[in-house]
Structures are given as structure tokens and as C-alpha cells.
Design a protein around this motif. Structure first.
Motif, PDB file in Angstrom:
ATOM      1  N   THR A  16      14.663  12.857   9.321  1.00 47.49           N
ATOM      2  CA  THR A  16      15.465  13.636   8.373  1.00 47.49           C
ATOM      3  C   THR A  16      15.866  12.772   7.186  1.00 47.49           C
ATOM      4  N   ALA A  17      16.363  11.579   7.463  1.00 51.20           N
ATOM      5  CA  ALA A  17      16.807  10.688   6.391  1.00 51.20           C
ATOM      6  C   ALA A  17      15.636  10.218   5.523  1.00 51.20           C
ATOM      7  N   LEU A  18      14.521   9.861   6.152  1.00 48.94           N
ATOM      8  CA  LEU A  18      13.383   9.378   5.380  1.00 48.94           C
ATOM      9  C   LEU A  18      12.762  10.487   4.535  1.00 48.94           C
ATOM     10  N   LEU A  19      12.675  11.687   5.074  1.00 50.53           N
ATOM     11  CA  LEU A  19      12.148  12.795   4.274  1.00 50.53           C
ATOM     12  C   LEU A  19      13.115  13.181   3.158  1.00 50.53           C
ATOM     13  N   ALA A  20      14.411  13.148   3.436  1.00 48.41           N
ATOM     14  CA  ALA A  20      15.394  13.433   2.381  1.00 48.41           C
ATOM     15  C   ALA A  20      15.290  12.391   1.266  1.00 48.41           C
ATOM     16  N   LEU A  31       9.675  10.267  -9.076  1.00 50.33           N
ATOM     17  CA  LEU A  31       8.633   9.396  -8.559  1.00 50.33           C
ATOM     18  C   LEU A  31       7.703  10.276  -7.720  1.00 50.33           C
ATOM     19  N   TYR A  32       6.575  10.619  -8.276  1.00 51.52           N
ATOM     20  CA  TYR A  32       5.691  11.575  -7.622  1.00 51.52           C
ATOM     21  C   TYR A  32       4.800  10.882  -6.600  1.00 51.52           C
ATOM     22  N   PRO A  33       4.640  11.481  -5.424  1.00 46.36           N
ATOM     23  CA  PRO A  33       3.911  10.822  -4.342  1.00 46.36           C
ATOM     24  C   PRO A  33       2.405  10.812  -4.584  1.00 46.36           C
ATOM     25  N   CYS A  34       1.787   9.744  -4.133  1.00 46.74           N
ATOM     26  CA  CYS A  34       0.329   9.656  -4.138  1.00 46.74           C
ATOM     27  C   CYS A  34      -0.175  10.271  -2.829  1.00 46.74           C
ATOM     28  N   GLU A  35      -1.471  10.237  -2.652  1.00 43.88           N
ATOM     29  CA  GLU A  35      -2.076  10.799  -1.447  1.00 43.88           C
ATOM     30  C   GLU A  35      -1.561  10.114  -0.180  1.00 43.88           C
ATOM     31  N   MET A  36      -1.466   8.785  -0.202  1.00 45.64           N
ATOM     32  CA  MET A  36      -1.016   8.060   0.988  1.00 45.64           C
ATOM     33  C   MET A  36       0.473   8.284   1.254  1.00 45.64           C
ATOM     34  N   CYS A  37       1.250   8.540   0.201  1.00 49.24           N
ATOM     35  CA  CYS A  37       2.668   8.880   0.397  1.00 49.24           C
ATOM     36  C   CYS A  37       2.782  10.180   1.190  1.00 49.24           C
ATOM     37  N   GLY A  76       5.142   5.025  10.296  1.00 54.45           N
ATOM     38  CA  GLY A  76       5.341   3.609   9.990  1.00 54.45           C
ATOM     39  C   GLY A  76       4.027   2.855   9.874  1.00 54.45           C
ATOM     40  N   ALA A  77       3.085   3.174  10.745  1.00 55.14           N
ATOM     41  CA  ALA A  77       1.769   2.523  10.689  1.00 55.14           C
ATOM     42  C   ALA A  77       1.038   2.894   9.396  1.00 55.14           C
ATOM     43  N   ILE A  78       1.146   4.144   8.987  1.00 56.48           N
ATOM     44  CA  ILE A  78       0.551   4.561   7.712  1.00 56.48           C
ATOM     45  C   ILE A  78       1.260   3.838   6.569  1.00 56.48           C
ATOM     46  N   GLY A  79       2.573   3.646   6.703  1.00 61.18           N
ATOM     47  CA  GLY A  79       3.325   2.899   5.698  1.00 61.18           C
ATOM     48  C   GLY A  79       2.855   1.460   5.578  1.00 61.18           C
ATOM     49  N   VAL A  80       2.530   0.829   6.702  1.00 59.29           N
ATOM     50  CA  VAL A  80       1.993  -0.533   6.674  1.00 59.29           C
ATOM     51  C   VAL A  80       0.660  -0.541   5.919  1.00 59.29           C
ATOM     52  N   SER A 129       8.232  -2.037  -1.465  1.00 63.44           N
ATOM     53  CA  SER A 129       7.969  -0.711  -2.016  1.00 63.44           C
ATOM     54  C   SER A 129       8.526   0.367  -1.076  1.00 63.44           C
ATOM     55  N   LEU A 130       8.468   1.607  -1.539  1.00 66.69           N
ATOM     56  CA  LEU A 130       8.909   2.710  -0.688  1.00 66.69           C
ATOM     57  C   LEU A 130       8.056   2.799   0.577  1.00 66.69           C
ATOM     58  N   ALA A 131       6.756   2.537   0.443  1.00 72.63           N
ATOM     59  CA  ALA A 131       5.889   2.524   1.631  1.00 72.63           C
ATOM     60  C   ALA A 131       6.324   1.415   2.588  1.00 72.63           C
ATOM     61  N   GLY A 132       6.703   0.271   2.035  1.00 76.08           N
ATOM     62  CA  GLY A 132       7.185  -0.831   2.862  1.00 76.08           C
ATOM     63  C   GLY A 132       8.475  -0.482   3.583  1.00 76.08           C
ATOM     64  N   PHE A 133       9.401   0.171   2.863  1.00 81.19           N
ATOM     65  CA  PHE A 133      10.651   0.587   3.507  1.00 81.19           C
ATOM     66  C   PHE A 133      10.389   1.616   4.598  1.00 81.19           C
ATOM     67  N   ASN A 134       9.452   2.549   4.339  1.00 85.52           N
ATOM     68  CA  ASN A 134       9.118   3.519   5.372  1.00 85.52           C
ATOM     69  C   ASN A 134       8.559   2.813   6.601  1.00 85.52           C
ATOM     70  N   ALA A 135       7.712   1.821   6.392  1.00 89.02           N
ATOM     71  CA  ALA A 135       7.140   1.080   7.518  1.00 89.02           C
ATOM     72  C   ALA A 135       8.239   0.390   8.322  1.00 89.02           C
ATOM     73  N   ILE A 136       9.151  -0.266   7.630  1.00 84.76           N
ATOM     74  CA  ILE A 136      10.227  -1.004   8.313  1.00 84.76           C
ATOM     75  C   ILE A 136      11.134  -0.057   9.093  1.00 84.76           C
ATOM     76  N   VAL A 137      11.604   0.997   8.425  1.00 88.82           N
ATOM     77  CA  VAL A 137      12.549   1.919   9.068  1.00 88.82           C
ATOM     78  C   VAL A 137      11.862   2.711  10.180  1.00 88.82           C
TER      79      VAL A 137
END
Length: 156
Positions: A16-20, A31-37, A76-80, A129-137
Motif C-alpha cells: 500500500t505504501a509503495l504503490l501510494a 515522474l512518469y514510470p518506464c516499462e520496468m517501473c 523487490g527482485a525486479i527493483g534490483v 533511485s526509486l527502483a533502488g528504494f523499492n528493492a530495499i523496502v
């Protein structure tokens, strides 16, 4: 609060928090998401209803929470993978990271190129990056949820 209740709450809170946050950066921060986002969001979308089902009386809570944790870990793995592409640790594997060659129809290649690139972070904080934060969290949160699930509640 028991370990299962904590795990169940985290399984709902983390996606919920990460999607928000992702939607907030998109709608408010522009900040518009790319395909991997987008790829990182899908496992969180899956984790939400699974985690919600764990709150329904009579449903098998522990397996549902574990399944939600697995979905969170997948994000998280996709974020890595995405962070690695952004930091140029490895080559990207989607059209949003490849450049076109002039051997074919150059105009068509330019017109079909993605607007938001996957290999260039739009935002960073402390070099992450945001992808990095998603991976960590996501990975950290999934590990905490799974650790809580392995604990047995102590009798009062």
C-alpha cells in the motif's frame, strides 16, 4: 499483537505504501514510470488483495501472508534488476533501454522510441533511485514478514 498479526499488517502496509508513493511521484511529482517501473508495481497490485484476504475470518492467514510476502519480494527482485540497469551495472533487456541503429528506418526508430527511459533514473536520493528504494523496502519487508511468520506466538 502476535507475530502473525504483525506480519499480516506489514503484508498489507508495504505494498500500500509503495504503490501510494509510486502513484504520488507520478501524479504529484510528474515522474512518469518506464516499462520496468510498471513491472515493479504488478506484484504489489497482486499482494494487496492477497493480504486483504488474510484479514477475512475463516481464511488461512499464514499461507496468504506468506504468498503476499513472496509477491512483495518479486517486486523487490525486479527493483534490483531495474536499479542495475539504471546504474549501468548490466545491460537493459527492454526496448526502453536500447538505442536504435541507423541500419533500418531511422525515422520509424525515433518515432517508436520510448518517452521514458529505463536506464536513466528520474529521481535519486543519496544516490539511490526509486527502483533502488523499492528493492530495499520490498526485499527487506518481505524478509521481515517471513521472519515473523516463522515465530510462534508465546502463550500469555
Amino acid at each position: 499483537m502476535t507475530s502473525l498479526q504483525k506480519a499480516r499488517a506489514l503484508a498489507l502496509l508495504i505494498p500500500t505504501a509503495l504503490l501510494a508513493g509510486a502513484w504520488g511521484f507520478q501524479l504529484i511529482g510528474h515522474l512518469y514510470p518506464c516499462e520496468m517501473c510498471h513491472w515493479q508495481r504488478w506484484p504489489h497490485y497482486a499482494a494487496l488483495p492477497i493480504a486483504l484476504l488474510a484479514f477475512v475470518p475463516g481464511m488461512p492467514q499464514r499461507p496468504l501472508v506468506a504468498l503476499a510476502a513472496i509477491a512483495i519480494a518479486v517486486s523487490g527482485a525486479i527493483g534490483v534488476a531495474h536499479a542495475g540497469v539504471e546504474y549501468h551495472w548490466w545491460q537493459g533487456f527492454t526496448p526502453c533501454t536500447s538505442t536504435f541503429s541507423s541500419s533500418g528506418d531511422t525515422l520509424s526508430a525515433i518515432m517508436n522510441a520510448p518517452v521514458v527511459r529505463c536506464d536513466a533514473p528520474q529521481w535519486t536520493f543519496a544516490g539511490i533511485s526509486l527502483a533502488g528504494f523499492n528493492a530495499i523496502v520490498s526485499l527487506g519487508g518481505a524478509l521481515v514478514i517471513l521472519a515473523l511468520l516463522t515465530r510462534r506466538s508465546r502463550a500469555a
